[in-house]
Design a protein around this motif. Sequence first.
Motif, PDB file in Angstrom:
ATOM      1  N   GLY A  68       0.788  -1.171   0.128  1.00  0.00           N
ATOM      2  CA  GLY A  68      -0.150  -0.214   0.043  1.00  0.00           C
ATOM      3  C   GLY A  68       0.787   1.191   0.056  1.00  0.00           C
ATOM      4  N   LEU A  69       2.353   1.124  -0.298  1.00  0.00           N
ATOM      5  CA  LEU A  69       2.961   2.140  -0.208  1.00  0.00           C
ATOM      6  C   LEU A  69       3.218   2.790  -1.251  1.00  0.00           C
ATOM      7  CD1 LEU A  69       5.143   3.267   1.924  1.00  0.00           C
ATOM      8  CD2 LEU A  69       6.839   2.032   0.932  1.00  0.00           C
ATOM      9  N   ASP A  70       3.368   4.208  -1.283  1.00  0.00           N
ATOM     10  CA  ASP A  70       3.716   5.225  -2.446  1.00  0.00           C
ATOM     11  C   ASP A  70       4.750   4.471  -3.147  1.00  0.00           C
ATOM     12  OD1 ASP A  70       3.336   7.259  -4.284  1.00  0.00           O
ATOM     13  OD2 ASP A  70       4.942   8.231  -3.003  1.00  0.00           O
ATOM     14  N   TYR A  71       4.592   4.637  -4.587  1.00  0.00           N
ATOM     15  CA  TYR A  71       5.584   4.064  -5.573  1.00  0.00           C
ATOM     16  C   TYR A  71       6.836   4.711  -5.412  1.00  0.00           C
ATOM     17  CZ  TYR A  71       7.744   1.977  -9.845  1.00  0.00           C
ATOM     18  OH  TYR A  71       8.406   1.339 -10.585  1.00  0.00           O
ATOM     19  N   GLY A  72       6.626   6.151  -5.497  1.00  0.00           N
ATOM     20  CA  GLY A  72       7.908   7.013  -5.365  1.00  0.00           C
ATOM     21  C   GLY A  72       8.587   6.934  -4.368  1.00  0.00           C
ATOM     22  N   LYS A  73       8.137   6.543  -3.158  1.00  0.00           N
ATOM     23  CA  LYS A  73       9.116   6.399  -1.828  1.00  0.00           C
ATOM     24  C   LYS A  73       9.775   5.078  -2.225  1.00  0.00           C
ATOM     25  CE  LYS A  73      10.184   6.345   2.520  1.00  0.00           C
ATOM     26  NZ  LYS A  73      10.890   7.614   3.051  1.00  0.00           N
ATOM     27  N   VAL A  74       9.372   3.762  -2.695  1.00  0.00           N
ATOM     28  CA  VAL A  74      10.261   2.722  -2.967  1.00  0.00           C
ATOM     29  C   VAL A  74      11.250   3.129  -4.286  1.00  0.00           C
ATOM     30  CG1 VAL A  74      10.249   0.274  -3.898  1.00  0.00           C
ATOM     31  CG2 VAL A  74       8.096   1.086  -2.696  1.00  0.00           C
ATOM     32  N   MET A  75      11.049   3.881  -5.003  1.00  0.00           N
ATOM     33  CA  MET A  75      11.937   4.558  -6.134  1.00  0.00           C
ATOM     34  C   MET A  75      12.864   5.416  -5.605  1.00  0.00           C
ATOM     35  SD  MET A  75      11.267   2.573  -8.656  1.00  0.00           S
ATOM     36  CE  MET A  75      12.507   3.050  -9.687  1.00  0.00           C
ATOM     37  N   ARG A  76      12.624   6.095  -4.506  1.00  0.00           N
ATOM     38  CA  ARG A  76      13.797   6.930  -3.791  1.00  0.00           C
ATOM     39  C   ARG A  76      14.737   6.108  -3.083  1.00  0.00           C
ATOM     40  NH1 ARG A  76       9.301  10.569  -3.381  1.00  0.00           N
ATOM     41  NH2 ARG A  76       8.757   9.785  -1.413  1.00  0.00           N
ATOM     42  N   VAL A  77      14.079   5.031  -2.489  1.00  0.00           N
ATOM     43  CA  VAL A  77      15.024   4.181  -1.761  1.00  0.00           C
ATOM     44  C   VAL A  77      15.936   3.441  -2.807  1.00  0.00           C
ATOM     45  CG1 VAL A  77      15.264   1.939  -0.371  1.00  0.00           C
ATOM     46  CG2 VAL A  77      13.666   3.839   0.270  1.00  0.00           C
ATOM     47  N   MET A  78      15.282   2.837  -3.720  1.00  0.00           N
ATOM     48  CA  MET A  78      15.901   2.261  -4.905  1.00  0.00           C
ATOM     49  C   MET A  78      17.163   3.355  -5.500  1.00  0.00           C
ATOM     50  SD  MET A  78      13.704  -0.316  -6.409  1.00  0.00           S
ATOM     51  CE  MET A  78      14.715  -1.196  -7.516  1.00  0.00           C
ATOM     52  N   GLY A  79      16.982   4.297  -5.609  1.00  0.00           N
ATOM     53  CA  GLY A  79      17.958   5.276  -6.194  1.00  0.00           C
ATOM     54  C   GLY A  79      19.254   5.552  -5.405  1.00  0.00           C
ATOM     55  N   GLU A  80      18.769   5.432  -3.904  1.00  0.00           N
ATOM     56  CA  GLU A  80      19.849   5.596  -2.916  1.00  0.00           C
ATOM     57  C   GLU A  80      20.708   4.312  -2.841  1.00  0.00           C
ATOM     58  OE1 GLU A  80      20.895   8.109  -1.255  1.00  0.00           O
ATOM     59  OE2 GLU A  80      19.223   9.577  -1.943  1.00  0.00           O
ATOM     60  N   LEU A  81      20.165   3.192  -3.109  1.00  0.00           N
ATOM     61  CA  LEU A  81      20.799   1.909  -3.131  1.00  0.00           C
ATOM     62  C   LEU A  81      21.717   2.060  -4.239  1.00  0.00           C
ATOM     63  CD1 LEU A  81      18.015  -0.491  -2.381  1.00  0.00           C
ATOM     64  CD2 LEU A  81      20.007  -0.372  -1.209  1.00  0.00           C
ATOM     65  N   ASN A  82      21.146   2.489  -5.232  1.00  0.00           N
ATOM     66  CA  ASN A  82      22.017   2.458  -6.771  1.00  0.00           C
ATOM     67  C   ASN A  82      23.141   3.526  -6.366  1.00  0.00           C
ATOM     68  OD1 ASN A  82      23.027   2.225  -9.027  1.00  0.00           O
ATOM     69  ND2 ASN A  82      21.388   3.320 -10.220  1.00  0.00           N
ATOM     70  N   ARG A  83      22.833   4.543  -5.811  1.00  0.00           N
ATOM     71  CA  ARG A  83      23.954   5.631  -5.543  1.00  0.00           C
ATOM     72  C   ARG A  83      25.213   5.174  -4.475  1.00  0.00           C
ATOM     73  NH1 ARG A  83      21.560  11.031  -3.706  1.00  0.00           N
ATOM     74  NH2 ARG A  83      20.907  11.037  -5.888  1.00  0.00           N
ATOM     75  N   ALA A  84      24.672   4.163  -3.697  1.00  0.00           N
ATOM     76  CA  ALA A  84      25.881   3.677  -2.724  1.00  0.00           C
ATOM     77  C   ALA A  84      26.518   2.643  -3.386  1.00  0.00           C
ATOM     78  CB  ALA A  84      25.183   3.343  -1.627  1.00  0.00           C
ATOM     79  N   GLY A  85      25.891   2.068  -4.601  1.00  0.00           N
ATOM     80  CA  GLY A  85      26.846   0.819  -5.334  1.00  0.00           C
ATOM     81  C   GLY A  85      26.194  -0.354  -5.092  1.00  0.00           C
ATOM     82  N   LEU A  86      24.969  -0.378  -4.149  1.00  0.00           N
ATOM     83  CA  LEU A  86      24.245  -1.770  -4.100  1.00  0.00           C
ATOM     84  C   LEU A  86      23.582  -1.987  -5.140  1.00  0.00           C
ATOM     85  CD1 LEU A  86      23.698  -0.815  -0.199  1.00  0.00           C
ATOM     86  CD2 LEU A  86      25.297  -2.487  -1.168  1.00  0.00           C
TER      87      LEU A  86
END
Length: 145
Positions: A114-132
């Motif tokens: 039920g979470l906002d899709y944008g919130k998940v994408m922001r976390v995935m963006g931070e994961l990518n930026r960290a090299g994960l």
Amino acid sequence: MSMNLPSQRGRGRRAPMAEINVTPLVDVMLVLLIIFMVTAPLMTAGVPVDLPDSRAKPLDQEQQPVEISIERDGTLHVGKDEISDDMLPDVLSQVAQKGEGGKPPQVFLRADKGLDYGKVMRVMGELNRAGLNRVALLTVGKDDQ
């Protein structure tokens, strides 16, 4: 001017026809080609929207993955620890340095459906930026419910 008329010699027997009429075969093949050309893109675009249910088999793991959870209200957890949105980049860079053999650890991302899709994408963006880049989105299997 002469015409080929059936002769009386065969008396009812016809010579076998040596030619095959391929026009109907070509017509059917063209119709099938058109049907496949129209339906093939629809098969890839018709993915189910309710992603948290899945029948996928578990992945084999060579090391313990890092779990990141996002609750319905947007609260972030790395493992069992609750963190704020501002702390996420620092925590993820520390996680990326813990990788074995120069390879970053795998991350399991659990997000409420039920979470906002944008919130998940922001976390995935931070994961990518960290090299994960080895991220698996966890779902609930049909048999687990």
